[in-house]
Design a protein around this motif. Structure first.
Motif, PDB file in Angstrom:
ATOM      1  N   ALA A 189     -36.338 -12.384   6.056  1.00 55.90           N
ATOM      2  CA  ALA A 189     -37.342 -12.667   7.145  1.00 55.90           C
ATOM      3  C   ALA A 189     -38.078 -11.446   6.747  1.00 55.90           C
ATOM      4  O   ALA A 189     -38.131 -10.541   6.577  1.00 55.90           O
ATOM      5  CB  ALA A 189     -36.742 -12.588   8.484  1.00 55.90           C
ATOM      6  N   MET A 190     -39.516 -11.949   6.899  1.00 57.89           N
ATOM      7  CA  MET A 190     -40.722 -10.964   6.858  1.00 57.89           C
ATOM      8  C   MET A 190     -41.056 -10.408   8.376  1.00 57.89           C
ATOM      9  O   MET A 190     -40.982 -11.263   9.184  1.00 57.89           O
ATOM     10  CB  MET A 190     -41.848 -11.926   6.243  1.00 57.89           C
ATOM     11  N   VAL A 191     -41.114  -9.216   8.259  1.00 58.97           N
ATOM     12  CA  VAL A 191     -41.475  -8.642   9.655  1.00 58.97           C
ATOM     13  C   VAL A 191     -42.757  -7.768   9.484  1.00 58.97           C
ATOM     14  O   VAL A 191     -42.743  -6.847   8.524  1.00 58.97           O
ATOM     15  CB  VAL A 191     -40.207  -7.961  10.160  1.00 58.97           C
ATOM     16  N   ILE A 192     -43.698  -7.967  10.318  1.00 64.97           N
ATOM     17  CA  ILE A 192     -44.816  -7.179  10.268  1.00 64.97           C
ATOM     18  C   ILE A 192     -44.663  -6.225  11.613  1.00 64.97           C
ATOM     19  O   ILE A 192     -44.447  -6.581  12.832  1.00 64.97           O
ATOM     20  CB  ILE A 192     -45.963  -7.780  10.634  1.00 64.97           C
ATOM     21  N   ALA A 193     -44.592  -4.825  11.078  1.00 66.43           N
ATOM     22  CA  ALA A 193     -44.382  -3.807  12.277  1.00 66.43           C
ATOM     23  C   ALA A 193     -45.060  -3.822  13.487  1.00 66.43           C
ATOM     24  O   ALA A 193     -46.472  -4.082  13.105  1.00 66.43           O
ATOM     25  CB  ALA A 193     -44.136  -2.536  11.732  1.00 66.43           C
ATOM     26  N   SER A 194     -44.423  -3.911  14.641  1.00 64.52           N
ATOM     27  CA  SER A 194     -45.134  -4.002  15.882  1.00 64.52           C
ATOM     28  C   SER A 194     -46.310  -2.800  16.108  1.00 64.52           C
ATOM     29  O   SER A 194     -47.170  -3.064  16.787  1.00 64.52           O
ATOM     30  CB  SER A 194     -44.311  -3.973  17.031  1.00 64.52           C
ATOM     31  N   GLU A 195     -46.176  -1.657  15.452  1.00 59.57           N
ATOM     32  CA  GLU A 195     -47.212  -0.671  15.481  1.00 59.57           C
ATOM     33  C   GLU A 195     -48.620  -1.006  14.972  1.00 59.57           C
ATOM     34  O   GLU A 195     -49.591  -0.322  15.188  1.00 59.57           O
ATOM     35  CB  GLU A 195     -46.653   0.648  14.754  1.00 59.57           C
ATOM     36  N   GLY A 196     -48.546  -1.730  13.951  1.00 53.55           N
ATOM     37  CA  GLY A 196     -49.720  -2.324  13.115  1.00 53.55           C
ATOM     38  C   GLY A 196     -49.395  -2.208  11.685  1.00 53.55           C
ATOM     39  O   GLY A 196     -48.487  -1.216  11.532  1.00 53.55           O
ATOM     40  N   ALA A 197     -49.901  -3.154  11.004  1.00 54.28           N
ATOM     41  CA  ALA A 197     -49.540  -2.920   9.448  1.00 54.28           C
ATOM     42  C   ALA A 197     -50.521  -2.128   8.853  1.00 54.28           C
ATOM     43  O   ALA A 197     -51.808  -2.448   8.803  1.00 54.28           O
ATOM     44  CB  ALA A 197     -49.475  -4.421   8.827  1.00 54.28           C
ATOM     45  N   ARG A 243     -47.397 -22.783   4.179  1.00 53.53           N
ATOM     46  CA  ARG A 243     -46.392 -21.932   3.532  1.00 53.53           C
ATOM     47  C   ARG A 243     -46.251 -20.412   3.965  1.00 53.53           C
ATOM     48  O   ARG A 243     -45.409 -19.815   4.224  1.00 53.53           O
ATOM     49  CB  ARG A 243     -46.304 -22.240   2.057  1.00 53.53           C
ATOM     50  N   PHE A 244     -47.477 -20.042   4.105  1.00 52.40           N
ATOM     51  CA  PHE A 244     -47.724 -18.465   4.670  1.00 52.40           C
ATOM     52  C   PHE A 244     -47.402 -18.530   6.160  1.00 52.40           C
ATOM     53  O   PHE A 244     -46.456 -17.857   6.683  1.00 52.40           O
ATOM     54  CB  PHE A 244     -49.164 -18.192   4.616  1.00 52.40           C
ATOM     55  N   VAL A 245     -47.583 -19.537   6.844  1.00 53.42           N
ATOM     56  CA  VAL A 245     -47.339 -19.435   8.500  1.00 53.42           C
ATOM     57  C   VAL A 245     -45.941 -19.717   8.511  1.00 53.42           C
ATOM     58  O   VAL A 245     -45.208 -19.091   9.344  1.00 53.42           O
ATOM     59  CB  VAL A 245     -48.213 -20.704   8.980  1.00 53.42           C
ATOM     60  N   LYS A 246     -45.289 -20.572   7.676  1.00 53.96           N
ATOM     61  CA  LYS A 246     -43.860 -21.057   7.829  1.00 53.96           C
ATOM     62  C   LYS A 246     -43.120 -19.645   7.505  1.00 53.96           C
ATOM     63  O   LYS A 246     -41.826 -19.364   8.039  1.00 53.96           O
ATOM     64  CB  LYS A 246     -43.423 -22.101   6.766  1.00 53.96           C
ATOM     65  N   ALA A 247     -43.569 -18.808   6.458  1.00 52.82           N
ATOM     66  CA  ALA A 247     -42.771 -17.650   6.384  1.00 52.82           C
ATOM     67  C   ALA A 247     -42.756 -16.471   7.348  1.00 52.82           C
ATOM     68  O   ALA A 247     -42.263 -15.632   7.196  1.00 52.82           O
ATOM     69  CB  ALA A 247     -43.294 -17.065   4.919  1.00 52.82           C
ATOM     70  N   GLY A 248     -43.709 -16.731   8.259  1.00 58.53           N
ATOM     71  CA  GLY A 248     -43.737 -15.790   9.197  1.00 58.53           C
ATOM     72  C   GLY A 248     -45.180 -15.037   9.599  1.00 58.53           C
ATOM     73  O   GLY A 248     -45.259 -14.198  10.511  1.00 58.53           O
ATOM     74  N   LEU A 249     -46.092 -15.447   8.735  1.00 58.30           N
ATOM     75  CA  LEU A 249     -47.422 -14.692   8.664  1.00 58.30           C
ATOM     76  C   LEU A 249     -48.159 -15.297   9.808  1.00 58.30           C
ATOM     77  O   LEU A 249     -48.465 -16.387  10.049  1.00 58.30           O
ATOM     78  CB  LEU A 249     -48.242 -14.968   7.481  1.00 58.30           C
ATOM     79  N   PRO A 250     -48.690 -14.249  10.780  1.00 56.99           N
ATOM     80  CA  PRO A 250     -49.607 -14.699  11.825  1.00 56.99           C
ATOM     81  C   PRO A 250     -50.981 -15.507  11.362  1.00 56.99           C
ATOM     82  O   PRO A 250     -51.377 -15.014  10.747  1.00 56.99           O
ATOM     83  CB  PRO A 250     -50.132 -13.281  12.521  1.00 56.99           C
ATOM     84  N   ALA A 251     -51.083 -16.277  12.209  1.00 59.37           N
ATOM     85  CA  ALA A 251     -52.158 -17.347  11.724  1.00 59.37           C
ATOM     86  C   ALA A 251     -53.644 -16.457  11.883  1.00 59.37           C
ATOM     87  O   ALA A 251     -54.447 -16.746  10.887  1.00 59.37           O
ATOM     88  CB  ALA A 251     -52.659 -18.527  12.898  1.00 59.37           C
ATOM     89  N   ASP A 252     -53.795 -15.383  12.798  1.00 62.53           N
ATOM     90  CA  ASP A 252     -54.647 -14.434  12.460  1.00 62.53           C
ATOM     91  C   ASP A 252     -54.274 -13.075  12.020  1.00 62.53           C
ATOM     92  O   ASP A 252     -53.581 -12.516  13.229  1.00 62.53           O
ATOM     93  CB  ASP A 252     -55.332 -14.616  14.014  1.00 62.53           C
ATOM     94  N   VAL A 253     -54.388 -12.674  11.074  1.00 66.22           N
ATOM     95  CA  VAL A 253     -53.699 -11.389  10.510  1.00 66.22           C
ATOM     96  C   VAL A 253     -54.653 -10.251  10.924  1.00 66.22           C
ATOM     97  O   VAL A 253     -53.876  -9.133  11.190  1.00 66.22           O
ATOM     98  CB  VAL A 253     -53.307 -11.258   9.053  1.00 66.22           C
ATOM     99  N   SER A 254     -55.742 -10.464  11.358  1.00 72.66           N
ATOM    100  CA  SER A 254     -56.577  -9.296  11.843  1.00 72.66           C
ATOM    101  C   SER A 254     -55.891  -8.733  13.259  1.00 72.66           C
ATOM    102  O   SER A 254     -56.388  -7.458  13.206  1.00 72.66           O
ATOM    103  CB  SER A 254     -58.091  -9.805  12.243  1.00 72.66           C
ATOM    104  N   LYS A 255     -55.181  -9.448  13.841  1.00 70.83           N
ATOM    105  CA  LYS A 255     -54.562  -8.936  15.206  1.00 70.83           C
ATOM    106  C   LYS A 255     -53.574  -8.068  14.781  1.00 70.83           C
ATOM    107  O   LYS A 255     -52.907  -7.358  15.760  1.00 70.83           O
ATOM    108  CB  LYS A 255     -54.304  -9.981  16.012  1.00 70.83           C
ATOM    109  N   VAL A 256     -52.907  -7.975  13.766  1.00 71.79           N
ATOM    110  CA  VAL A 256     -51.807  -7.148  13.327  1.00 71.79           C
ATOM    111  C   VAL A 256     -52.172  -6.122  12.336  1.00 71.79           C
ATOM    112  O   VAL A 256     -51.021  -5.185  12.280  1.00 71.79           O
ATOM    113  CB  VAL A 256     -50.457  -7.841  12.689  1.00 71.79           C
ATOM    114  N   LEU A 257     -53.229  -6.063  11.706  1.00 70.78           N
ATOM    115  CA  LEU A 257     -53.648  -5.050  10.935  1.00 70.78           C
ATOM    116  C   LEU A 257     -54.013  -3.731  11.685  1.00 70.78           C
ATOM    117  O   LEU A 257     -54.718  -3.849  12.792  1.00 70.78           O
ATOM    118  CB  LEU A 257     -54.913  -5.352  10.058  1.00 70.78           C
ATOM    119  N   PHE A 258     -53.405  -2.545  11.104  1.00 71.51           N
ATOM    120  CA  PHE A 258     -54.001  -1.287  11.947  1.00 71.51           C
ATOM    121  C   PHE A 258     -55.239  -0.983  11.120  1.00 71.51           C
ATOM    122  O   PHE A 258     -55.754  -1.025  10.096  1.00 71.51           O
ATOM    123  CB  PHE A 258     -53.073  -0.129  11.498  1.00 71.51           C
TER     124      PHE A 258
END
Length: 337
Positions: A238-246, A298-313
């Motif tokens: 599973a792909m996990v984006i750290a909740s603290e921010g990537a 396929r990116f979304v299916k793998a678990g990437l947020p639709a709006d990656v800007s929200k998870v970027l540090f």
């Protein structure tokens, strides 16, 4: 029926037309650090959109390209920088060779992805992500981690692998982002706690994901595209984006101040922020700052947020660049094995 003389005349006229067309195509030289396959795909799309511009491209790794730009700074041999790491772009020896330029449509890109002085604008990038082996978690009775903090739980002792930040750009963005978000004192203390669970530090940014994918460890700290590719290849991760921010690195474009072909160079830079360019980037990149493109399913299916800007540090790239030697030296003294 045409006589032989008439045929020769027509052929001569056609040849002159072709030569004239070739001669009228303005040539620009673009330096890039995109991976070879990415760069070739992007360039093919650019040439379709700009058939009257002959784009010559030199592709080198970020470090090698930075060294070349600095060596040529007295007499730059290129017109455009394309897909070049922001942490290198902000080096004064490189930024001093650039001229502010605002491409048509660049205002649609969020301000934090643009230089305040207008010398560069980032269109793509990559970010840190965990590759978590679901089978190994189940076998070991471990919970699915959602944050860097989770990886300091003693339950994960010997189950985490990370890239070495001295040799891996991915490793550096992970360490630097943690230091920036926590502050130096708390950040180093956190890394010391995390180190107790790290089985090894690997030179490559992709190999921790590969090791976790193979079931050797539960968690490999890596980057998002490697996780997506391994998921697509059928690995039980599973792909996990750290909740603290990537932590992340952005890839930016810029106009070279001494370019003798600025009109053509500016048209090329205009294309790099177009919707067509964005769609091309999305075939290869998870971080695309240009609005209008469509993220692959396929990116979304793998678990990437639709709006990656929200998870970027929100990385301070100038600080990341200037403090790198000190951070690497400190990390090596504390953790290198």
């Amino acid at each position: 029926m045409l006589t032989m003389k008439a045929v020769r005349t027509l052929l001569t006229a056609a040849t002159l037309t072709l030569l004239g067309g070739a001669a009228s195509a303005e040539t620009i030289t673009v330096y890039t650090s995109y991976e070879e396959d990415e760069a070739a795909a992007f360039l093919a799309e650019a040439k379709k959109a700009l058939p009257d511009i002959d784009v010559k491209m030199l592709r080198l790794s970020t470090g090698d390209l930075a060294a070349r730009i600095i060596a040529e700074s007295g007499n730059p041999q290129h017109d455009v920088l394309w897909g070049f790491a922001v942490t290198s772009m902000v080096d004064p020896r490189i930024s001093s060779t650039l001229e502010p330029y605002q491409p048509k449509g660049v205002e649609a890109i969020a301000e934090r992805f643009r230089d305040k002085d207008g010398k560069w604008f980032a269109v793509t990038g990559y970010m840190a992500a965990f590759c978590v082996n679901k089978d190994r978690l189940a076998a070991k009775g471990l919970p699915m981690p959602t944050s860097w903090a989770d990886l300091t739980d003693p339950k994960f002792k010997g189950e985490v692998v990370m890239p070495n930040p001295a040799s891996s750009g991915t490793g550096y963005i992970q360490v630097d982002a943690l230091l920036q978000m926590m502050g130096e004192e708390k950040g180093w203390a956190f890394l010391e706690k995390l180190d107790k669970n790290v089985a090894q530090y690997i030179k490559s940014g992709s190999k921790p994901c590969n090791a976790a994918s193979a079931g050797e460890y539960a968690v490999g700290a890596s980057f998002e595209l490697r996780a997506i590719k391994n998921i697509e290849e059928g690995y039980p991760i599973a792909m996990v984006i750290a909740s603290e921010g990537a932590g992340n690195e952005l890839e930016a474009n810029a106009l070279v101040a001494t370019s003798k072909h600025k009109d053509a160079a500016k048209r090329f830079l205009d294309w790099t922020v177009s919707k067509d360019a964005a769609n091309s980037y999305y075939n290869w990149k998870a971080i695309v700052t240009v609005p209008g493109g469509t993220m692959p399913e396929r990116f979304v299916k793998a678990g990437l947020p639709a709006d990656v800007s929200k998870v970027l540090f929100p990385v301070d790239f100038a600080a990341a660049a200037s403090e790198r030697p000190r951070i690497i030296e400190t990390w090596q003294k504390k953790f290198e094995r």
